[in-house]
Design a protein around this motif. Structure first.
Motif, PDB file in Angstrom:
ATOM      1  N   LEU A  36       0.821  -1.201   0.000  1.00  7.53           N
ATOM      2  CA  LEU A  36       0.000   0.000   0.000  1.00  7.53           C
ATOM      3  C   LEU A  36       0.862   1.261   0.000  1.00  7.53           C
ATOM      4  CD1 LEU A  36      -2.925   0.625  -0.100  1.00  7.53           C
ATOM      5  CD2 LEU A  36      -2.976   0.791   2.370  1.00  7.53           C
ATOM      6  N   MET A  37       1.972   1.206   0.719  1.00  6.54           N
ATOM      7  CA  MET A  37       2.833   2.399   0.789  1.00  6.54           C
ATOM      8  C   MET A  37       3.461   2.674  -0.573  1.00  6.54           C
ATOM      9  SD  MET A  37       2.605   4.033   3.416  1.00  6.54           S
ATOM     10  CE  MET A  37       2.994   5.757   3.526  1.00  6.54           C
ATOM     11  N   LEU A  87      -6.970  14.962  -5.798  1.00  5.87           N
ATOM     12  CA  LEU A  87      -6.245  16.007  -5.089  1.00  5.87           C
ATOM     13  C   LEU A  87      -5.784  17.110  -6.039  1.00  5.87           C
ATOM     14  CD1 LEU A  87      -4.365  13.762  -2.588  1.00  5.87           C
ATOM     15  CD2 LEU A  87      -5.923  15.591  -2.024  1.00  5.87           C
TER      16      LEU A  87
ATOM     17  N   ARG B  11      14.246   4.252   7.406  1.00  2.27           N
ATOM     18  CA  ARG B  11      13.733   4.406   6.048  1.00  2.27           C
ATOM     19  C   ARG B  11      12.763   5.579   5.900  1.00  2.27           C
ATOM     20  NH1 ARG B  11      11.482  -0.606   4.134  1.00  2.27           N
ATOM     21  NH2 ARG B  11      13.450  -1.633   4.361  1.00  2.27           N
ATOM     22  N   ILE B 199       0.792  15.868  -1.148  1.00  2.00           N
ATOM     23  CA  ILE B 199       1.630  14.690  -0.854  1.00  2.00           C
ATOM     24  C   ILE B 199       1.277  14.166   0.529  1.00  2.00           C
ATOM     25  CG2 ILE B 199       4.003  13.926  -0.477  1.00  2.00           C
ATOM     26  CD1 ILE B 199       4.874  15.973  -2.560  1.00  2.00           C
ATOM     27  N   TRP B 201      -1.571  14.396   2.059  1.00  2.35           N
ATOM     28  CA  TRP B 201      -2.865  13.714   1.982  1.00  2.35           C
ATOM     29  C   TRP B 201      -2.702  12.288   1.478  1.00  2.35           C
ATOM     30  CZ3 TRP B 201      -7.737  13.801   3.350  1.00  2.35           C
ATOM     31  CH2 TRP B 201      -8.262  14.986   3.827  1.00  2.35           C
ATOM     32  N   ILE B 202      -1.925  12.137   0.396  1.00  3.37           N
ATOM     33  CA  ILE B 202      -1.782  10.814  -0.210  1.00  3.37           C
ATOM     34  C   ILE B 202      -1.113   9.855   0.767  1.00  3.37           C
ATOM     35  CG2 ILE B 202      -0.596   9.554  -2.038  1.00  3.37           C
ATOM     36  CD1 ILE B 202      -1.039  12.019  -3.806  1.00  3.37           C
ATOM     37  N   LEU B 203      -0.015  10.311   1.379  1.00  2.00           N
ATOM     38  CA  LEU B 203       0.679   9.421   2.318  1.00  2.00           C
ATOM     39  C   LEU B 203      -0.209   9.147   3.529  1.00  2.00           C
ATOM     40  CD1 LEU B 203       4.360  10.686   2.131  1.00  2.00           C
ATOM     41  CD2 LEU B 203       3.241   8.828   0.925  1.00  2.00           C
ATOM     42  N   LEU B 205      -3.503   8.983   3.548  1.00  3.17           N
ATOM     43  CA  LEU B 205      -4.525   8.009   3.153  1.00  3.17           C
ATOM     44  C   LEU B 205      -3.930   6.600   3.131  1.00  3.17           C
ATOM     45  CD1 LEU B 205      -6.400   9.863   0.283  1.00  3.17           C
ATOM     46  CD2 LEU B 205      -7.294   9.229   2.534  1.00  3.17           C
ATOM     47  N   ALA B 206      -2.712   6.483   2.565  1.00  6.10           N
ATOM     48  CA  ALA B 206      -2.063   5.165   2.529  1.00  6.10           C
ATOM     49  C   ALA B 206      -1.828   4.669   3.949  1.00  6.10           C
ATOM     50  CB  ALA B 206      -0.743   5.246   1.762  1.00  6.10           C
ATOM     51  N   GLY B 207      -1.393   5.575   4.824  1.00  8.07           N
ATOM     52  CA  GLY B 207      -1.162   5.182   6.212  1.00  8.07           C
ATOM     53  C   GLY B 207      -2.445   4.734   6.886  1.00  8.07           C
ATOM     54  N   GLY B 209      -5.050   3.444   5.426  1.00  8.04           N
ATOM     55  CA  GLY B 209      -5.361   2.138   4.866  1.00  8.04           C
ATOM     56  C   GLY B 209      -4.588   1.040   5.565  1.00  8.04           C
ATOM     57  N   LEU B 210      -3.315   1.273   5.771  1.00  4.38           N
ATOM     58  CA  LEU B 210      -2.474   0.278   6.441  1.00  4.38           C
ATOM     59  C   LEU B 210      -2.951   0.058   7.875  1.00  4.38           C
ATOM     60  CD1 LEU B 210       1.188   1.032   5.375  1.00  4.38           C
ATOM     61  CD2 LEU B 210      -0.233  -0.921   4.799  1.00  4.38           C
ATOM     62  N   ARG B 213      -6.179  -1.951   7.898  1.00 18.23           N
ATOM     63  CA  ARG B 213      -5.848  -3.295   7.441  1.00 18.23           C
ATOM     64  C   ARG B 213      -5.169  -4.061   8.585  1.00 18.23           C
ATOM     65  NH1 ARG B 213      -8.207  -5.780   3.273  1.00 18.23           N
ATOM     66  NH2 ARG B 213      -7.064  -7.683   2.942  1.00 18.23           N
TER      67      ARG B 213
END
Lengths: 203, 217
Positions: A36-37, A87, B11, B199, B201-203, B205-207, B209-210, B213
């Protein structure tokens, strides 16, 4: 290649939205949640990519990076691109809400096709050179297909398919070259540094 | 104190550094791929300026002017090499209707600018009651500047229309730079804040989701 609001007819808008929704559903189903990342980072790359311009004589064409996103993500490119386009519409006023579906489908579907092309070339031409050629083709083809699909969406306006397709393809030739090279170097680099990213891309 | 930073995974730090670098490199080539339009009133004509960004004007883009009140098309034209277009204030605007000015440059580019009806109230138009206006202007002049009576070339006192024309010309000259600044602001591309915000927002949203999950699995 963001189509602005108020150009397309409701039928085209509806069809685009439905196709984008279907593509996103497939993408989410096929998405390996451990990656996902990666999807997020590539979505961010797509989001920023449209701000980098390639000088094209009279016109202004920006990077799209949909080929790169497709080659690295496969069907998962759909949700990544949908998020980035949303976005862009909110923050940059590129495109718009009503055309979001059409734009997401033209960019997303061309990414997925670029991914199939990349896989196909690797299948018949294994080895480092083959991967390089496949990545270049994937990157360049993504842009060309996006131009063709955008022209198809514009086919039902006064502009007509042929004029739009010609204009878009000519304007994006330098972008195709640039994105082919970007995709090639990125794929080669990732394969050297983190080869496991490609194992997960089979779905 | 430093141990906190040492304990943090390496990382994400590298990734953040890469993103920061990317963002820092970006502002130079930032250009919107959105078509911009800006229109203003100058004397008795409307000036329109269109561009993809400040340095690349829209050449021979199709301008269509609509009556904003009833959607009727008033006139059409093409921008010149500098992305400019001008047309005389249409009668509909004098009649109290707003204008909707639309630019279309092909390949799916389109934008529009709305000029409100109130913007045209100062346009050179036959005044509804010239006598009243003239009286008002005359008395104002008497009280404000009795030592410098405005005279036209013919030697008669300036009428309200003359005064209005002079004031309009002076205002146009003074407001020119401000209008250009405003046009530049309207035409400016996305700022650094928008880019970093997107950027994030996107990260984020991914976070999220994780996170969900991880709770489910």
């Amino acid at each position: 290649m963001h189509i602005a609001e108020g150009i397309l007819s409701p039928v085209v808008l509806g069809a685009g939205a439905a196709l984008a929704a279907a593509g996103t559903a497939i993408g989410l189903r096929k998405l390996d949640y451990d990656r996902l990342m990666t999807v997020g980072i590539l979505s961010a790359a797509f989001f920023v990519g449209s701000l980098i311009h390639v000088p094209v004589g009279f016109s202004s064409a920006h990077l799209i990076l949909n080929g790169l996103v497709g080659v690295l993500l496969g069907w998962a490119a759909f949700p990544a691109i949908l998020t980035a386009l949303l976005l862009q519409a909110v923050l940059f006023q590129f495109g718009g809400f009503t055309v979001l579906g059409v734009n997401a489908f033209t960019m997303g579907f061309s990414s997925v096709l670029a991914w199939y092309c990349y896989r196909g070339i690797i299948g018949i031409w294994p080895g480092p050179t083959g991967i390089r050629a496949a990545a270049f083709c994937g990157g360049a083809l993504g842009v060309a297909l996006a131009a063709a699909l955008t022209a198809l969406a514009l086919a039902f306006t006064s502009e007509g398919f042929q004029t739009a397709a010609q204009l878009l393809l000519w304007a994006h030739l330098p972008v195709m070259l640039a994105e082919g090279l970007i995709t090639m170097f990125t794929v080669v680099f990732i394969q050297r540094v983190r080869p496991e990213m490609f194992q997960a891309a089979r779905a | 104190m430093n141990t906190v930073f040492l304990l943090a995974p390496r990382r994400p730090a590298v990734m953040l550094a890469a993103l920061a670098l990317l963002a820092a490199l970006l502002p130079a080539p930032v250009q919107a791929h959105r078509i911009n339009i800006f229109a203003w009133l100058e004397g008795d004509s409307v000036m329109v300026e269109c561009g993809f960004n400040r340095s690349s004007p829209v050449r021979s883009g199709l301008i269509t002017v609509f009556d904003d009140a009833n959607g009727k098309e008033l006139l059409q034209g093409h921008t010149d090499d500098k992305g400019h277009f001008s047309f005389p204030v249409p009668p509909a605007a004098r009649a109290g209707h707003g204008l909707r000015i639309q630019i279309a440059a092909g390949e799916g580019h389109r934008n529009e600018w709305i000029m409100d009806a109130s913007e045209f109230s100062g346009a050179d138009a036959p005044a509804a009651s010239p006598m009243e206006k003239a009286e008002g202007a005359g008395s104002a002049r008497d009280t404000a500047a009795p030592s410098a009576p405005a005279q036209t070339q013919a030697g008669r006192p300036a009428t309200a229309d003359d005064v209005r024309a002079i004031v309009n010309a002076a205002l146009d000259a003074k407001l020119g730079p401000i209008r250009r600044d405003l046009a530049a602001q309207v035409n400016a591309g996305p700022g650094l804040r928008d880019i970093i915000g997107g950027i994030g927002w996107i990260l984020g949203l991914a976070g999220m989701g994780l996170y969900f999950r991880g709770r489910r699995g």
